[in-house]
Design a protein around this motif. Sequence first.
Motif, PDB file in Angstrom:
ATOM      1  N   ARG A 121       0.825  -1.204   0.000  1.00  0.00           N
ATOM      2  CA  ARG A 121       0.000   0.000   0.000  1.00  0.00           C
ATOM      3  C   ARG A 121       0.863   1.260   0.000  1.00  0.00           C
ATOM      4  O   ARG A 121       0.546   2.235  -0.680  1.00  0.00           O
ATOM      5  CB  ARG A 121      -0.939   0.010   1.201  1.00  0.00           C
ATOM      6  N   VAL A 122       1.947   1.251   0.764  1.00  0.00           N
ATOM      7  CA  VAL A 122       2.861   2.400   0.758  1.00  0.00           C
ATOM      8  C   VAL A 122       3.425   2.618  -0.640  1.00  0.00           C
ATOM      9  O   VAL A 122       3.470   3.750  -1.144  1.00  0.00           O
ATOM     10  CB  VAL A 122       4.002   2.190   1.779  1.00  0.00           C
ATOM     11  N   HIS A 123       3.849   1.529  -1.289  1.00  0.00           N
ATOM     12  CA  HIS A 123       4.376   1.646  -2.648  1.00  0.00           C
ATOM     13  C   HIS A 123       3.327   2.219  -3.594  1.00  0.00           C
ATOM     14  O   HIS A 123       3.639   3.084  -4.428  1.00  0.00           O
ATOM     15  CB  HIS A 123       4.822   0.270  -3.157  1.00  0.00           C
ATOM     16  N   GLN A 124       2.089   1.735  -3.480  1.00  0.00           N
ATOM     17  CA  GLN A 124       1.036   2.212  -4.377  1.00  0.00           C
ATOM     18  C   GLN A 124       0.693   3.680  -4.114  1.00  0.00           C
ATOM     19  O   GLN A 124       0.381   4.427  -5.047  1.00  0.00           O
ATOM     20  CB  GLN A 124      -0.213   1.329  -4.238  1.00  0.00           C
ATOM     21  N   THR A 125       0.760   4.104  -2.856  1.00  0.00           N
ATOM     22  CA  THR A 125       0.515   5.519  -2.544  1.00  0.00           C
ATOM     23  C   THR A 125       1.579   6.398  -3.187  1.00  0.00           C
ATOM     24  O   THR A 125       1.275   7.424  -3.806  1.00  0.00           O
ATOM     25  CB  THR A 125       0.519   5.745  -1.025  1.00  0.00           C
ATOM     26  N   PHE A 126       2.832   6.001  -3.073  1.00  0.00           N
ATOM     27  CA  PHE A 126       3.915   6.763  -3.685  1.00  0.00           C
ATOM     28  C   PHE A 126       3.766   6.799  -5.210  1.00  0.00           C
ATOM     29  O   PHE A 126       4.013   7.828  -5.850  1.00  0.00           O
ATOM     30  CB  PHE A 126       5.277   6.171  -3.314  1.00  0.00           C
ATOM     31  N   LEU A 127       3.347   5.673  -5.799  1.00  0.00           N
ATOM     32  CA  LEU A 127       3.143   5.627  -7.249  1.00  0.00           C
ATOM     33  C   LEU A 127       1.983   6.529  -7.668  1.00  0.00           C
ATOM     34  O   LEU A 127       2.028   7.150  -8.737  1.00  0.00           O
ATOM     35  CB  LEU A 127       2.901   4.195  -7.711  1.00  0.00           C
ATOM     36  N   LYS A 128       0.945   6.603  -6.841  1.00  0.00           N
ATOM     37  CA  LYS A 128      -0.162   7.520  -7.140  1.00  0.00           C
ATOM     38  C   LYS A 128       0.324   8.962  -7.143  1.00  0.00           C
ATOM     39  O   LYS A 128      -0.142   9.777  -7.949  1.00  0.00           O
ATOM     40  CB  LYS A 128      -1.299   7.336  -6.126  1.00  0.00           C
ATOM     41  N   MET A 129       1.249   9.284  -6.264  1.00  0.00           N
ATOM     42  CA  MET A 129       1.843  10.621  -6.263  1.00  0.00           C
ATOM     43  C   MET A 129       2.559  10.881  -7.588  1.00  0.00           C
ATOM     44  O   MET A 129       2.502  11.982  -8.142  1.00  0.00           O
ATOM     45  CB  MET A 129       2.817  10.763  -5.094  1.00  0.00           C
ATOM     46  N   ASN A 130       3.243   9.869  -8.119  1.00  0.00           N
ATOM     47  CA  ASN A 130       3.981  10.026  -9.370  1.00  0.00           C
ATOM     48  C   ASN A 130       3.070  10.132 -10.584  1.00  0.00           C
ATOM     49  O   ASN A 130       3.432  10.757 -11.583  1.00  0.00           O
ATOM     50  CB  ASN A 130       4.940   8.846  -9.566  1.00  0.00           C
ATOM     51  N   ARG A 131       1.895   9.526 -10.517  1.00  0.00           N
ATOM     52  CA  ARG A 131       0.946   9.574 -11.646  1.00  0.00           C
ATOM     53  C   ARG A 131       0.095  10.837 -11.630  1.00  0.00           C
ATOM     54  O   ARG A 131      -0.486  11.212 -12.645  1.00  0.00           O
ATOM     55  CB  ARG A 131       0.013   8.364 -11.601  1.00  0.00           C
ATOM     56  N   SER A 132       0.019  11.485 -10.493  1.00  0.00           N
ATOM     57  CA  SER A 132      -0.927  12.580 -10.289  1.00  0.00           C
ATOM     58  C   SER A 132      -0.458  13.883 -10.914  1.00  0.00           C
ATOM     59  O   SER A 132       0.742  14.168 -10.995  1.00  0.00           O
ATOM     60  CB  SER A 132      -1.133  12.785  -8.785  1.00  0.00           C
ATOM     61  N   GLY A 133      -1.426  14.709 -11.317  1.00  0.00           N
ATOM     62  CA  GLY A 133      -1.111  16.050 -11.781  1.00  0.00           C
ATOM     63  C   GLY A 133      -0.805  17.012 -10.654  1.00  0.00           C
ATOM     64  O   GLY A 133      -0.375  18.144 -10.897  1.00  0.00           O
ATOM     65  N   VAL A 134      -1.009  16.603  -9.423  1.00  0.00           N
ATOM     66  CA  VAL A 134      -0.660  17.418  -8.263  1.00  0.00           C
ATOM     67  C   VAL A 134       0.868  17.474  -8.127  1.00  0.00           C
ATOM     68  O   VAL A 134       1.558  16.479  -8.349  1.00  0.00           O
ATOM     69  CB  VAL A 134      -1.273  16.819  -6.975  1.00  0.00           C
ATOM     70  N   VAL A 135       1.387  18.641  -7.770  1.00  0.00           N
ATOM     71  CA  VAL A 135       2.822  18.783  -7.490  1.00  0.00           C
ATOM     72  C   VAL A 135       3.042  18.511  -6.004  1.00  0.00           C
ATOM     73  O   VAL A 135       2.448  19.176  -5.150  1.00  0.00           O
ATOM     74  CB  VAL A 135       3.315  20.193  -7.849  1.00  0.00           C
ATOM     75  N   PHE A 136       3.877  17.533  -5.697  1.00  0.00           N
ATOM     76  CA  PHE A 136       4.178  17.182  -4.306  1.00  0.00           C
ATOM     77  C   PHE A 136       5.589  17.651  -3.972  1.00  0.00           C
ATOM     78  O   PHE A 136       6.544  17.341  -4.689  1.00  0.00           O
ATOM     79  CB  PHE A 136       4.073  15.671  -4.095  1.00  0.00           C
ATOM     80  N   VAL A 137       5.695  18.404  -2.880  1.00  0.00           N
ATOM     81  CA  VAL A 137       6.983  18.976  -2.480  1.00  0.00           C
ATOM     82  C   VAL A 137       7.280  18.600  -1.030  1.00  0.00           C
ATOM     83  O   VAL A 137       6.442  18.807  -0.145  1.00  0.00           O
ATOM     84  CB  VAL A 137       6.982  20.514  -2.616  1.00  0.00           C
ATOM     85  N   ALA A 138       8.463  18.059  -0.793  1.00  0.00           N
ATOM     86  CA  ALA A 138       8.908  17.755   0.560  1.00  0.00           C
ATOM     87  C   ALA A 138       9.701  18.939   1.096  1.00  0.00           C
ATOM     88  O   ALA A 138      10.741  19.292   0.547  1.00  0.00           O
ATOM     89  CB  ALA A 138       9.768  16.497   0.571  1.00  0.00           C
ATOM     90  N   ALA A 139       9.182  19.566   2.143  1.00  0.00           N
ATOM     91  CA  ALA A 139       9.887  20.644   2.827  1.00  0.00           C
ATOM     92  C   ALA A 139      10.609  20.018   4.010  1.00  0.00           C
ATOM     93  O   ALA A 139      10.050  19.884   5.102  1.00  0.00           O
ATOM     94  CB  ALA A 139       8.908  21.716   3.288  1.00  0.00           C
ATOM     95  N   LEU A 140      11.851  19.633   3.791  1.00  0.00           N
ATOM     96  CA  LEU A 140      12.623  18.885   4.777  1.00  0.00           C
ATOM     97  C   LEU A 140      13.153  19.835   5.840  1.00  0.00           C
ATOM     98  O   LEU A 140      14.214  20.432   5.697  1.00  0.00           O
ATOM     99  CB  LEU A 140      13.760  18.135   4.087  1.00  0.00           C
ATOM    100  N   ASN A 141      12.388  19.962   6.911  1.00  0.00           N
ATOM    101  CA  ASN A 141      12.750  20.863   8.000  1.00  0.00           C
ATOM    102  C   ASN A 141      13.857  20.295   8.875  1.00  0.00           C
ATOM    103  O   ASN A 141      14.329  20.966   9.798  1.00  0.00           O
ATOM    104  CB  ASN A 141      11.533  21.154   8.872  1.00  0.00           C
ATOM    105  N   GLY A 142      14.287  19.059   8.595  1.00  0.00           N
ATOM    106  CA  GLY A 142      15.332  18.414   9.370  1.00  0.00           C
ATOM    107  C   GLY A 142      15.720  17.110   8.702  1.00  0.00           C
ATOM    108  O   GLY A 142      15.566  16.939   7.487  1.00  0.00           O
ATOM    109  N   SER A 143      16.216  16.176   9.485  1.00  0.00           N
ATOM    110  CA  SER A 143      16.736  14.921   8.951  1.00  0.00           C
ATOM    111  C   SER A 143      15.620  13.994   8.463  1.00  0.00           C
ATOM    112  O   SER A 143      14.478  14.056   8.931  1.00  0.00           O
ATOM    113  CB  SER A 143      17.565  14.211  10.021  1.00  0.00           C
ATOM    114  N   ALA A 144      15.993  13.102   7.529  1.00  0.00           N
ATOM    115  CA  ALA A 144      15.073  12.100   6.998  1.00  0.00           C
ATOM    116  C   ALA A 144      15.888  10.857   6.664  1.00  0.00           C
ATOM    117  O   ALA A 144      16.760  10.894   5.798  1.00  0.00           O
ATOM    118  CB  ALA A 144      14.352  12.625   5.759  1.00  0.00           C
ATOM    119  N   LEU A 145      15.610   9.772   7.357  1.00  0.00           N
ATOM    120  CA  LEU A 145      16.323   8.519   7.121  1.00  0.00           C
ATOM    121  C   LEU A 145      15.332   7.416   6.769  1.00  0.00           C
ATOM    122  O   LEU A 145      14.151   7.484   7.118  1.00  0.00           O
ATOM    123  CB  LEU A 145      17.119   8.111   8.361  1.00  0.00           C
ATOM    124  N   GLY A 146      15.819   6.388   6.073  1.00  0.00           N
ATOM    125  CA  GLY A 146      14.973   5.242   5.774  1.00  0.00           C
ATOM    126  C   GLY A 146      13.713   5.633   5.028  1.00  0.00           C
ATOM    127  O   GLY A 146      13.772   6.276   3.973  1.00  0.00           O
TER     128      GLY A 146
END
Length: 325
Positions: A121-146
């Motif tokens: 389900r996580v993989h499919q959610t991420f793939l839906k983000m890639n197929r979507s016309g919505v622009v998704f932006v990660a505002a990395l306010n700090g560290s991100a691992l894994g």
Amino acid sequence: MTEEVRGNLEVEDRGAVLVARIDGGPLGLFGNDIAEQLDTLVDRADGDPAIQAVVFTGTHPDRFVSHAEVRWLQEGGATVPSVGVRGASALAHTARGVNRAGGLKTAFGRTPLWPAVQLERVHQTFLKMNRSGVVFVAALNGSALGLGAEFSWANDLRVMAEGDYVIGQPEVLLGIMPGGGGSQRLPRLVGNHKALLAILSGEPFTPAQALEIGAVDDVVAPDQVLDRAIELAEHLGSRPKTSRAAIKRSVYFGGSASLEEGLHIERSEFLATALSDIGQELMLDYMANTEAAGELPLYQPGVFEEVLQAGTTRGAGATSQEIRR
């Protein structure tokens, strides 16, 4: 035993842009609660013509998302007998079918299949983000691992805070490997060799290193991260949503296919946009403005810059032509 983290997405409506703050508890973890809410949010944004972009940031003062909730992963794995790659592949294929059926947590929630269903389900959610016309932006306010890094790789753009922060895939240090797409998405961002060395070693990137190799798109002061991410979201969000969706699908899925298959995907997406209402409208408008001015609008002085800000060529060159008259 540690208790399960109850995570939450706090969504703020800013008109065409939604700001989603990821609250993974005091440790900033990504667990099943956040995964389910993320899936719902992606569906909402994709289905609403008024929503052009979603910006994600973390509520933890120094972390975007720490990583996946290890308890979520470990307990899920403990319910499944040790299997080889072939057995795991069969499990993953079965999970895909179960996930497509939907609404089956009651039936499978306490079975060995459920962890694989959650990962699928996580993989499919991420793939839906890639197929979507919505622009998704990660505002990395700090560290991100894994999984935190993998979630950022699934976004279209990444803005990271400068400072003593890191982003990367440390799974090998826990005796596992990336499971949320890191071994596939990071190589597509930075190249196979750089990604391989980073994932094999478990060494993360500093903000400066991530920017240098293209793992993030901008590095700014911590107090500017969200504003910069929203600025980028609004800029790309001004383009037609149907065109953005076609472009994203062509790049994300065609770019990793064979050249022949990639060109087929591009042709299909191009024809769909060329025949769409918005495509026909803008092309007719462009031709009318060319005829009126006797020059292509994008080659008239200053017009290209105006179009880039506006997001479409609607009315391009018309104002300058009227002034000349």
